[in-house]
Each structure stands twice: as structure tokens, then as C-alpha cells.
Write a protein that holds these residues in place. Structure first.
Motif, PDB file in Angstrom:
ATOM      1  N   GLU A 104      29.598  31.246  85.798  1.00  0.00           N
ATOM      2  CA  GLU A 104      30.637  31.636  86.753  1.00  0.00           C
ATOM      3  C   GLU A 104      30.345  33.042  87.288  1.00  0.00           C
ATOM      4  O   GLU A 104      30.055  33.959  86.516  1.00  0.00           O
ATOM      5  N   GLY A 105      30.395  33.183  88.590  1.00  0.00           N
ATOM      6  CA  GLY A 105      30.263  34.515  89.189  1.00  0.00           C
ATOM      7  C   GLY A 105      28.848  34.888  89.579  1.00  0.00           C
ATOM      8  O   GLY A 105      28.635  35.528  90.607  1.00  0.00           O
ATOM      9  N   THR A 106      27.862  34.496  88.759  1.00  0.00           N
ATOM     10  CA  THR A 106      26.476  34.884  89.062  1.00  0.00           C
ATOM     11  C   THR A 106      25.646  33.737  89.620  1.00  0.00           C
ATOM     12  O   THR A 106      24.647  33.969  90.299  1.00  0.00           O
ATOM     13  N   GLY A 107      26.022  32.499  89.308  1.00  0.00           N
ATOM     14  CA  GLY A 107      25.207  31.362  89.731  1.00  0.00           C
ATOM     15  C   GLY A 107      23.942  31.193  88.905  1.00  0.00           C
ATOM     16  O   GLY A 107      23.100  30.353  89.222  1.00  0.00           O
ATOM     17  N   ARG A 108      23.775  32.004  87.841  1.00  0.00           N
ATOM     18  CA  ARG A 108      22.594  31.834  86.979  1.00  0.00           C
ATOM     19  C   ARG A 108      22.711  30.519  86.220  1.00  0.00           C
ATOM     20  O   ARG A 108      23.816  30.048  85.944  1.00  0.00           O
ATOM     21  N   ARG A 109      21.551  29.937  85.840  1.00  0.00           N
ATOM     22  CA  ARG A 109      21.580  28.582  85.302  1.00  0.00           C
ATOM     23  C   ARG A 109      20.924  28.426  83.941  1.00  0.00           C
ATOM     24  O   ARG A 109      19.940  29.089  83.628  1.00  0.00           O
ATOM     25  N   SER A 110      21.466  27.504  83.192  1.00  0.00           N
ATOM     26  CA  SER A 110      20.886  27.034  81.935  1.00  0.00           C
ATOM     27  C   SER A 110      20.549  25.563  82.168  1.00  0.00           C
ATOM     28  O   SER A 110      21.444  24.742  82.383  1.00  0.00           O
ATOM     29  N   ILE A 111      19.252  25.229  82.148  1.00  0.00           N
ATOM     30  CA  ILE A 111      18.811  23.903  82.605  1.00  0.00           C
ATOM     31  C   ILE A 111      18.192  23.102  81.468  1.00  0.00           C
ATOM     32  O   ILE A 111      17.330  23.607  80.732  1.00  0.00           O
ATOM     33  N   HIS A 112      18.641  21.858  81.331  1.00  0.00           N
ATOM     34  CA  HIS A 112      18.097  20.930  80.332  1.00  0.00           C
ATOM     35  C   HIS A 112      17.749  19.645  81.066  1.00  0.00           C
ATOM     36  O   HIS A 112      18.610  19.049  81.709  1.00  0.00           O
TER      37      HIS A 112
END
Lengths: 303, 303
Positions: A104-112
């Protein structure tokens, strides 16, 4: 016979994305997602959808399963206007699926990502015929066994190869050798060459084959290097919801710019920065993709 | 008129699950998922699917959107044999969706849920009529505004209320007061009463209304307390893929046991332990649910 502006040979995945304040550990308390989306993804396939939405004639070369994800992805291509006739549908195959948690807020991702269970894509005669008509072949390094032949066909017919390089892989040198235009993720030039300086690393990459090396820099835009010039093109500031697909949208938009008669390289890069930024305003790799009129309005309002 | 063994009023969600060796942080390297699944979830709704697969006549009371998730969940109920006629479909509504990362080897979960955007479920006259026919009403604390009336109808008609309590919530005391049989998650009795000892905590819970308190203990089985007896029923050891839905399957199977004439409480609990364990052998909250014949074979082989 159908003619294509861009044919893509690469990865396609079914993405499930949620916006979260944080990621909970195993056995941790359930976290409330602020939003959830289901969208198509994958570098080459999202670039093709970007191109199609902007108005280019595109086709995807790749394999999908006949499972729920495969049906969704096929429909997503079709509704975007990407030609699906060369896609190989494997009965009982499992299509790639990814789970993406977006901060939320940054758009950074954790991808699996589940890589799926599909046969290798093999070029058919109709696909070869289509490649002969294409002005650009777009690659992301997937389907490596088919890359050399596809590139040879496109080159023979006078077309060019655009390679989306995310990170060095075993076959990356082979792909670079048949690449005309390299668009690299921020970390790639240094990771591949071992050279910290981006200009010098880009020049080293050009020694492999490309005559243009573009490195995407997230919200900072991109850096372009040709044999005769090099420059930075600043990005656009937007309220970021999700950065998924930003790079893929950049690639698609950049190729769209290359297709236009007389667009200067700087303007092509600026156009691609705009499309990438616009795509970050929605959750999902493709949900925020704009039409050409929307990009033009965005660029006017940004001046 | 249709008669029902069990009517469920509660939560239903669309689950996307992946098996991962670990969870990657924001901006971390992409993690490869070993498997991926799409399955229905939610405590009451998965318990109803468990019951239907075992052979009970069930119906679900709740709201769903007409979105992709809602259509999937409706179809999942229908294909399992759960009566969907009382489900309220909201045009333009968004159904709940969850992202579940499951730890490879342990089946432990990291859960992120989007709560959806749906109107409150309201009892209609046909739903009230159905409740009058039901032997059990199963609750998980969702749709709290409708719980009191639904429970009153069932009690008036001679039926019983089974409550799945996961964690204390503001309305939990109100639900406990109209509960005949409480099946609690391992942490609930102590969290609600403040009493560490499970037997004493269970007795405190009985003061609120329930005449039977069962606490599920994961792979250790369950602990049953009545006004006159209390005992532990050991669980079954299986190769665990995913613990999602294990508790929900236990609830459904336990109620199935209550529906059978003359089953002793210990056998009911053992049966429920078996169904919960069997459901852990597949990825997804419902994928591993057994038929009655499969549970009977499992119990025979475990002796």
C-alpha cells in the motif's frame, strides 16, 4: 495474408494481485487486503496488450493450458485485440500463475510464481509466415529454443528484434547476439557486464549486438545509449497504486514509438515513460494501460 | 417443501493458494511456487461443502457479487450439491477474495483477504421457511445482524445452533448465548475467557449457553467438554500439503456425525478428525474433501 507490426515470443502468466499494508508471516494474523485484482501478466504478453491498445497489429507466440488460467489469458489477448491464432493450447496443461502482494502506498511488490506445466512452444509454418510479415519481434528470453529461428526469419525479412532483459540467464548472451534493440531492467546492465557505470555498461552491451540500449529506471524514467549519443529521459510522477507491468508497458509503448514514422528517440522514450507511469495508477499489470488518445492527453497535461 | 439437514449462515471467499518455500519481501526476488490452486473457502461455506460431499442436505445463506469470484463460488456450491437458491447475488458487488501462501512441507499459511463489497445478507421469507426445516444452523459469526433471528427460527422449530468460533469479536457473546454446540479454534477458549486451562476455559464458555464445547487442536485432534464428561480425541497423521479448510472440514464432518442416529460423541469427534486430516492432503480449502466411503476406508485403514 495478415501483416503484423509486432510479434511477441515469450512469457504469459495469470496474475492475482492484492494491495496490503504489510505481508503476514506463516501462522501470522490474517491481513486485510485493501483491494484485489485478477489480470493478465508476463513481459512480452503485457507489452503486446499495450501495443494493441495503442493501435498496433500484434500476435502472441506461446503455449497456454486449457485450464481456467489459460482460458482467462486467451480471452484477455482476444479482447485486447492481440491475435491469438498462433497460441498453442495444451489439453490438460497448466498455465503459469502468479500471486503478487503489492505494498500500500508504494506499489512495491512481493511476487510468487507457479511456472505452469506446458510443452515448449514450437514454431509452425503459419507462425513463420507471420514472422516474415512483422516489423518487430519482441522477446523476453522465454521459449529460448525458438528464439534463434524466429529472429533469423524476422531479420531475413528486414524486421528488427527487441529484447526485454530483466536479469542475466544462461542463454542471455545468445539472445543479445541477435538483438537490435535492448531494453533492460535497471539492474541488468551492471549484473550482466559487472560494470557499475550505466553508460559504460550499456556500451559493453552494445558490443554483443544491440545498436540501441535503453535501461528503465522506475519512476526516474530511462537512459538511452546509441553508438553516437546517450541521454536520460525523466519519468512522470503519478499516484502509484501498483508497479506491476510498468516495465512491460514501457516496452510495448517504446516499440509503438519505433513504429511511428519520424519520432525522435527522445520522444519515443518520453512516450514510453508516460505509458509506464499511467499503468501504475491501477492494480494489475494491464488494468491501467491507456489508449493512444489518453497518452496524448497525459503528455499535453504534463507539459 | 425442501427439508434441510444443515443451513449455513456465514462467510464465503474465493481463495488463490500457492505453495512456496518462503515468502519474498517487497522488492525481493521472485519466488517460485511449487503449486497453485484456486478453490472456494470460508468457514461456514466450506463446512457446508464438506457436509454435502458426505451426503447431507444443505443450503447456504449469504451474499455474493456477480463478479468472476462470485460466479466461481456459486458454481462451486452448486457442483458440490449445496442449495444456492437463498444466496443473494448483488449486481456490481465484489465477492471476498483471499491470497494464501502455504509453506512447503508444513502446510502453514500466510493469509491476506479482501473483504469484498457486498450488502448485508437479509433473511427472506423463503430462507425463514428453510430454516424452520433445518436440524442444524451453522454460524461463523459473519452476517451478525441476521444471526439472532435465524437462530430463533431454528430453535423454535426444534433445531440446534453450531457456532464456529475462531477469535473473539464484539458480537461473540451474543452468538454464544444462542449457541448449542460450540466448536472453537485452539486459541479461542483462552482468548475469550482469559483462562489458560482448556477444560476450565471450556466450562466457562458453557456458562454462556453451549452444552457442548469442542476445541480443535490441529494435528493433535480435538478436546470435547460436556456438562458430564471431557476427553481428548487424537488426530490422524497424514502428509500435510495445506492446512487451509482443515477446521472448516472438521466442523462440517462433526455436524454430519451429529446428524447420524446413535453415533457416540467420541466417534463423531474421531470422524471429524479424519475428515480434517484428509482435507490437508491437497492444496486448497476444499480440494481434499472426502466422500463418506472414503472417510470410512480411511478410518478402517487407521485402525
Amino acid at each position: 495474408m495478415e501483416r503484423y507490426d509486432v510479434i511477441g515470443l515469450g512469457y504469459c502468466s495469470d496474475d492475482y494481485l492484492g494491495i496490503v499494508p504489510h505481508i503476514t508471516p506463516f501462522d501470522g494474523d490474517t491481513v486485510t487486503m485493501l483491494d484485489f485484482a485478477h489480470d493478465g501478466g508476463g513481459p512480452v504478453s503485457t507489452a503486446l496488450v499495450t501495443l494493441a491498445k495503442l493501435g498496433a497489429r500484434t500476435a502472441y507466440l506461446g503455449a497456454l493450458g486449457d485450464d481456467e488460467s489459460g482460458q482467462f489469458l486467451l480471452q484477455a489477448f482476444a479482447s485486447a485485440g492481440v491475435d491469438t491464432r498462433f497460441i498453442q493450447i495444451q489439453a490438460g496443461g497448466r498455465s503459469p500463475s502468479c500471486i503478487v502482494l503489492v505494498e500500500e502506498g508504494t506499489g512495491r511488490r512481493s511476487i510468487h510464481c507457479f511456472r505452469g506445466q506446458l510443452p515448449l512452444y514450437s514454431l509452425t509454418e503459419p507462425a513463420r509466415e507471420a514472422l516474415r510479415s512483422a516489423r518487430f519481434l519482441h522477446l523476453d528470453g522465454h521459449s529460448p529454443h525458438a528464439i534463434a529461428e524466429a529472429a533469423a526469419i524476422v531479420h531475413e525479412a528486414g524486421g528488427q528484434v527487441v529484447f526485454d532483459a530483466n536479469r542475466p540467464r544462461p542463454h542471455t548472451p545468445d539472445v543479445l547476439k541477435i538483438t537490435d534493440i535492448l531494453i533492460a531492467a535497471e539492474r541488468f546492465p551492471t549484473a550482466f557486464t559487472g560494470v557499475e557505470d550505466l553508460l559504460e555498461a550499456s556500451r559493453r552491451l552494445m558490443d554483443w549486438g544491440p545498436r540501441l540500449v535503453v535501461t528503465t529506471l522506475g519512476s526516474n524514467g530511462c537512459f538511452c545509449v546509441t553508438p553516437t549519443e546517450h541521454f536520460h529521459v525523466p519519468g512522470f510522477s503519478v499516484p502509484v497504486v501498483d508497479t506491476t507491468g510498468a516495465g512491460d508497458a514501457f516496452h510495448g509503448a517504446f516499440i509503438f514509438g519505433l513504429l511511428q514514422p519520424g519520432w525522435p528517440l527522445y520522444e519515443i522514450a518520453r512516450f514510453a515513460n508516460a505509458v509506464a507511469a499511467m499503468n501504475c495508477r491501477r492494480l494489475g499489470g494491464r488494468a491501467g494501460l491507456p489508449t493512444l488518445a489518453e497518452v496524448q492527453a497525459f503528455l499535453r497535461s504534463a507539459q
